[in-house]
Design an enzyme around this catalytic site. Sequence first.
Site, PDB file in Angstrom:
ATOM      1  N   ARG A   1     -17.095 -72.208  10.987  1.00  0.00           N
ATOM      2  CA  ARG A   1     -15.659 -72.502  10.817  1.00  0.00           C
ATOM      3  C   ARG A   1     -14.884 -72.047  12.055  1.00  0.00           C
ATOM      4  O   ARG A   1     -14.106 -72.821  12.631  1.00  0.00           O
ATOM      5  CB  ARG A   1     -15.119 -71.771   9.574  1.00  0.00           C
ATOM      6  CG  ARG A   1     -13.649 -71.987   9.297  1.00  0.00           C
ATOM      7  CD  ARG A   1     -13.139 -71.097   8.160  1.00  0.00           C
ATOM      8  NE  ARG A   1     -13.069 -69.696   8.516  1.00  0.00           N
ATOM      9  CZ  ARG A   1     -12.096 -69.144   9.239  1.00  0.00           C
ATOM     10  NH1 ARG A   1     -11.088 -69.877   9.682  1.00  0.00           N
ATOM     11  NH2 ARG A   1     -12.124 -67.851   9.536  1.00  0.00           N
TER      12      ARG A   1
ATOM     13  N   LYS B   1     -14.027 -58.956  22.109  1.00  0.00           N
ATOM     14  CA  LYS B   1     -13.275 -58.812  20.856  1.00  0.00           C
ATOM     15  C   LYS B   1     -14.271 -58.590  19.718  1.00  0.00           C
ATOM     16  O   LYS B   1     -14.914 -59.524  19.251  1.00  0.00           O
ATOM     17  CB  LYS B   1     -12.451 -60.084  20.606  1.00  0.00           C
ATOM     18  CG  LYS B   1     -11.492 -59.929  19.451  1.00  0.00           C
ATOM     19  CD  LYS B   1     -11.966 -60.730  18.252  1.00  0.00           C
ATOM     20  CE  LYS B   1     -11.139 -60.475  17.035  1.00  0.00           C
ATOM     21  NZ  LYS B   1     -11.714 -59.445  16.172  1.00  0.00           N
TER      22      LYS B   1
ATOM     23  N   GLY C   1     -16.203 -71.246  15.014  1.00  0.00           N
ATOM     24  CA  GLY C   1     -16.757 -71.928  16.192  1.00  0.00           C
ATOM     25  C   GLY C   1     -16.054 -73.249  16.467  1.00  0.00           C
ATOM     26  O   GLY C   1     -15.717 -73.575  17.613  1.00  0.00           O
TER      27      GLY C   1
ATOM     28  N   CYS D   1     -28.112 -63.287  10.673  1.00  0.00           N
ATOM     29  CA  CYS D   1     -27.998 -64.731  10.968  1.00  0.00           C
ATOM     30  C   CYS D   1     -29.300 -65.469  10.712  1.00  0.00           C
ATOM     31  O   CYS D   1     -29.295 -66.599  10.243  1.00  0.00           O
ATOM     32  CB  CYS D   1     -27.528 -64.947  12.393  1.00  0.00           C
ATOM     33  SG  CYS D   1     -28.572 -64.162  13.616  1.00  0.00           S
TER      34      CYS D   1
ATOM     35  N   GLU E   1     -22.971 -69.265  18.940  1.00  0.00           N
ATOM     36  CA  GLU E   1     -24.148 -68.860  18.147  1.00  0.00           C
ATOM     37  C   GLU E   1     -23.653 -68.755  16.717  1.00  0.00           C
ATOM     38  O   GLU E   1     -22.891 -67.848  16.397  1.00  0.00           O
ATOM     39  CB  GLU E   1     -24.658 -67.485  18.589  1.00  0.00           C
ATOM     40  CG  GLU E   1     -25.056 -67.370  20.026  1.00  0.00           C
ATOM     41  CD  GLU E   1     -26.247 -68.221  20.352  1.00  0.00           C
ATOM     42  OE1 GLU E   1     -27.046 -68.521  19.449  1.00  0.00           O
ATOM     43  OE2 GLU E   1     -26.358 -68.623  21.512  1.00  0.00           O
TER      44      GLU E   1
ATOM     45  N   GLY F   1     -20.681 -66.025  15.369  1.00  0.00           N
ATOM     46  CA  GLY F   1     -19.934 -65.937  14.113  1.00  0.00           C
ATOM     47  C   GLY F   1     -20.119 -67.207  13.305  1.00  0.00           C
ATOM     48  O   GLY F   1     -21.122 -67.914  13.428  1.00  0.00           O
ATOM     49  N   SER F   2     -19.128 -67.504  12.506  1.00  0.00           N
ATOM     50  CA  SER F   2     -19.248 -68.618  11.561  1.00  0.00           C
ATOM     51  C   SER F   2     -18.958 -69.968  12.229  1.00  0.00           C
ATOM     52  O   SER F   2     -18.233 -70.042  13.227  1.00  0.00           O
ATOM     53  CB  SER F   2     -18.250 -68.411  10.416  1.00  0.00           C
ATOM     54  OG  SER F   2     -16.932 -68.407  10.936  1.00  0.00           O
TER      55      SER F   2
ATOM     56  N   GLU G   1     -24.343 -71.304   3.735  1.00  0.00           N
ATOM     57  CA  GLU G   1     -24.767 -69.979   4.179  1.00  0.00           C
ATOM     58  C   GLU G   1     -24.000 -68.934   3.362  1.00  0.00           C
ATOM     59  O   GLU G   1     -22.775 -68.837   3.450  1.00  0.00           O
ATOM     60  CB  GLU G   1     -24.458 -69.781   5.666  1.00  0.00           C
ATOM     61  CG  GLU G   1     -24.966 -68.455   6.173  1.00  0.00           C
ATOM     62  CD  GLU G   1     -24.484 -68.097   7.570  1.00  0.00           C
ATOM     63  OE1 GLU G   1     -23.342 -68.432   7.900  1.00  0.00           O
ATOM     64  OE2 GLU G   1     -25.260 -67.472   8.302  1.00  0.00           O
TER      65      GLU G   1
END
Length: 511
Positions: A265, A209, A267, A320, A285, A262-263, A415
């Site tokens: 949040r 995705k 995760g 990142c 990650e 990704g973020s 971040e």
Amino acid sequence: MRHCGIHGAVGHGLTHVMDDRMRQNEIDNLRVRLVSPPGMIIGGTSVDAVSEAILDVFSPIDGSLLTKLPDASEADVAHAVQAARIAFETGAWAKLAPNARKKILLDWAQLIDDHALELAVLGVRDNGTEISMAIKAEPMSAANTIRYYAEAIDKIYGEVAPTDASTLAMILKEPIGVVGAIVPWNFPLMISAWKIAPALAMGNSVVLKPSEIASLSVLRLVELAHEAGLPDGVLNVVTGQGAIVGQALARSMDVDSLVFTGSGRVGRLLLKHAAQTNLKRVYLELGGKSPHVVFDDTADLEAAAQAVVAGIFRNSGQVCIAGSRLLVQDSIHDAFVEKIVAITQAMRVGDPLNLETQIGAMSSEAHLNRVLQSLKPVKSIVAGGDRILTETGGYYMRPAIVTNMGPKDQLVQDEVFGPVLTVTRFTSEENAVDLANATELGLSAGVWTSNLSRAHRMISALRAGVVHVNTYGGADNTVPLGGYKQSGNGQDKSLHALDKYINKKTAWIKL
Ligand code: NAD
């Protein structure tokens, strides 16, 4: 299969020698071509969403409508997971001889090389990364990653355990089954390859995705995999919104493992979905707020300044491992800040499809506005921080440097994922370590010093997955990338990453 790329583009590789002028001509030729509305790829076929819903895709270069993308629903995810499961159970890929799997992946990498410029331009038109960086970081990197794991396929052995003579105990490495992979928009090809290459190398099937902000080059990448001979259903792509498609993958009872970049949040949500459904493995990650520490004993402060600036501002800070927190020793603080301000102000921000551009466009208008908003409360901006080139309709800002930052300031803790560098002074090595470790994230760090013992002490003291010394951002497929603390719980790249894509089965045999 319906063509997923730039209309009429053929074989824009980088393998032949091309000077910059020729390459710029090729890029300019590709930038004006129509981008055909792509289908998703499920079971080796290009398909629309079952509901026929679509998402508009806007170009960050000028804000124009670039193309339309299938906006998938839960039903499409179920269809893709079923295709992946069937492909896995038939063994068309999982049970194929290792050297046959290897050949298909190597052929795929070659096709990526052959279409490198086309893939890079398509990705830049979607996410705005400057093309000089995208060429290397996207198709070239993806092809290299696929090659690296292809080469590993016929070099991975099982194990025989040291049991007594009446028993033979073997540890067998088996594919897990169906892997769900969810990736972000900043380096769609590179990060997709970090997930799908080791997953496929170990014989799994995958449902990928991509981010709704950068799906186009990923679809073309997967189309090329089928051209290389990957069996149908082994690698599927479902496009659409994270909260729908990503969530459906995370909640699927038939996905065995989920790998995510990704973020934090999102995760956290994925861990919750796995806990509430089939306890699938979840590897995360996540983000970074990486410190870049410059000591006053650094021999080459000019090189340090160049690395600090490139380490935060390439790809508009949407990296990142971006070194977003500069920690600089008191005694050299003012002179060093002067240097980085001068280098930053000379950077060329603008059209990401111009080979001379050093900082391209932000990925979306919403993200640009979030980054600008994060600077609103701040008083001590010594460079940039404003939106520019609004007449183009695109999403551009000047890179920002903010001084006099304390360790608890929000801009130092959060971040931003944009072109924003905070600067904080330190007095001693101990003070530098305390400041560097004073966030919840721990993805990367950089240290500049000419004292070898200090360099080793810093490597040991910094709580980060990668520590760069007297350089910043270097990496390749041979070394893992992953976070300490809340930057994640898994690592991409290197042979260690293969463990995420296998089950270890014990066979205990009485002789
Ligand atoms: P994001 O978390 O918003 O989205 C990442 C992916 O998750 C996208 O495909 C998105 O569609 C999907 N998603 C969004 N909401 C979801 C939901 N509710 N359920 C399931 N899936 C969902 O992140 P982003 O904005 O695309 O990327 C930026 C983030 O990625 C930053 O935090 C950055 O640090 C991180 N990142 C980490 C690495 C690394 O290697 N550690 C590399 C690149 C980016």
